[in-house]
Design an enzyme around this catalytic site. Structure first.
Site, short mmCIF file in Angstrom:
data_model
loop_
_atom_site.label_atom_id
_atom_site.label_comp_id
_atom_site.label_asym_id
_atom_site.label_seq_id
_atom_site.Cartn_x
_atom_site.Cartn_y
_atom_site.Cartn_z
CG HIS A 61 3.06 4.41 9.29
ND1 HIS A 61 2.74 3.39 8.41
CD2 HIS A 61 3.62 5.38 8.54
CE1 HIS A 61 3.08 3.74 7.19
NE2 HIS A 61 3.63 4.95 7.24
CG ASN A 109 6.88 3.54 4.69
OD1 ASN A 109 6.01 3.45 5.53
ND2 ASN A 109 6.71 4.17 3.54
CB CYS A 118 2.26 10.84 2.38
SG CYS A 118 0.66 11.61 2.05
NE ARG A 173 -1.27 2.43 2.98
CZ ARG A 173 -0.82 3.55 3.55
NH1 ARG A 173 -0.74 4.69 2.87
NH2 ARG A 173 -0.38 3.53 4.81
CG ASP A 174 3.12 4.31 3.06
OD1 ASP A 174 2.94 5.20 2.22
OD2 ASP A 174 3.55 4.54 4.21
CG HIS A 181 7.64 7.67 6.64
ND1 HIS A 181 7.34 8.20 5.40
CD2 HIS A 181 6.58 6.90 6.96
CE1 HIS A 181 6.15 7.76 5.00
NE2 HIS A 181 5.67 6.98 5.95
#
Length: 315
Positions: free
Chosen positions: A211, A253, A244, A14-15, A213
């Site tokens: 979460h 990430n 993002c 996803r990310d 980064h």
């Protein structure tokens, strides 16, 4: 799936993929998810339920959820931006859904085109819908506190604002909140302050996930500090893919492979086979030959004698 000390949630599908222009073929995504599952990764965020016109990379998320449900024991997570996305995720069979509520309202408008009040309305509707379903069809519902540590548009975010949004999310009906360093602003000291403040506001048991980064190189340092402050679930992305698209410069990430190695070396059990995990990079790199994959461990290799006997001990 057996219980372990620390749970790793792989967010690369996803990310990682939402941040690049290339659209990874569905079969390659399936191979990626299956290989990580077979390596022992307990939870994978397979995609997001957003309109394909906005993020064509996520157009096949429902198909991925359907496939992932054949992998018995895997927790299937998905990101949802609103009530419609949540309905689609639940209909597809996701076990866990996360909705991002940006503490920076400017970022919220850029990311999901909604104010804080509008997002809380969406969360309330989703929570009510989940409660109307039979127990076996109710997914776990997380409210993600995005841009909690800072915003590339607004700058620093006040701790009081973070705790206020956390309280509103819990009142609206999420099962728990998670802290998200969307823009790579988190530092160890700031992290301790925010974890303690949010736990004080919503309860220790309602903040277990983070979460992070690695935008400025302190991702793993932040993990160590978070461990010392009771965080037990960490998002990470294979090869460090991610960022993002609506937060300029917020790339990177934390690398799943490096994270698992560090946790292993600290004696914390994740249930993940590092050699198998590193081999998954071949699947991703083959499907995305133009993308750079990051990570120190995959380049340096495992230490001689791993997993036993490689750490220095005093005589």
């Amino acid at each position: 799936m057996a219980a372990f000390d620390i749970e790793i949630s792989e967010v690369g599908p996803r990310d990682g993929l939402q941040s690049i222009q290339t659209i990874m073929p569905l079969e390659a995504k399936k191979a990626w998810i299956k290989a990580e599952f077979e390596a022992g990764v307990p939870e994978i965020e397979v995609g997001s339920f957003v309109p394909a016109k906005l993020l064509p990379q996520m157009a096949d998320t429902a198909a991925l959820v359907d496939y992932a449900r054949t992998l018995e024991g895997l927790t299937i997570a998905a990101l949802v931006p609103n009530f419609r996305g949540a309905q689609n995720a639940i209909d597809a069979g996701a076990h866990k859904i996360s909705i991002p509520l940006s503490v920076s309202e400017t970022h919220s408008l850029k990311n999901v085109n909604r104010t804080h009040d509008q997002m809380i309305e969406e969360v309330t509707k989703i929570a009510a819908y989940i409660q109307s379903l039979p127990k076996e069809k109710q997914p776990f519902f997380e409210g993600s506190l995005s841009t909690a540590f800072g915003c590339t548009i607004e700058g620093p975010i006040a701790t009081q604002k973070v705790t206020e949004i956390a309280e509103r999310l819990m009142k609206a009906g999420v099962n728990e909140v998670g802290l998200s360093d969307t823009t790579g602003y988190a530092t160890p000291n700031h992290l301790v302050t925010l974890i303690k403040a949010v736990k004080s506001a919503v309860g220790e048991e309602n903040l277990t996930g983070l979460h992070l980064h690695n935008t400025r190189g302190v991702g793993l340092a932040n993990v160590v500090v978070a461990l010392e402050n009771g965080i037990t679930t960490f998002d990470a992305s294979l090869g460090g893919l991610g960022g993002c698209p609506f937060a300029p410069g917020a790339s990177g990430n934390i690398v799943t492979e490096d994270l698992v190695y560090m946790l292993d070396s600290m004696g914390l059990k994740t249930g993940i086979d590092l050699e198998k995990l590193c081999a998954v990079r071949d699947i991703v790199q083959k499907a995305l030959p133009q993308e750079e994959l990051y990570g120190f461990l995959p380049h340096a290799g495992l230490p001689k004698g791993y997993p036993k006997g490689y750490q220095t001990t005093s005589s």
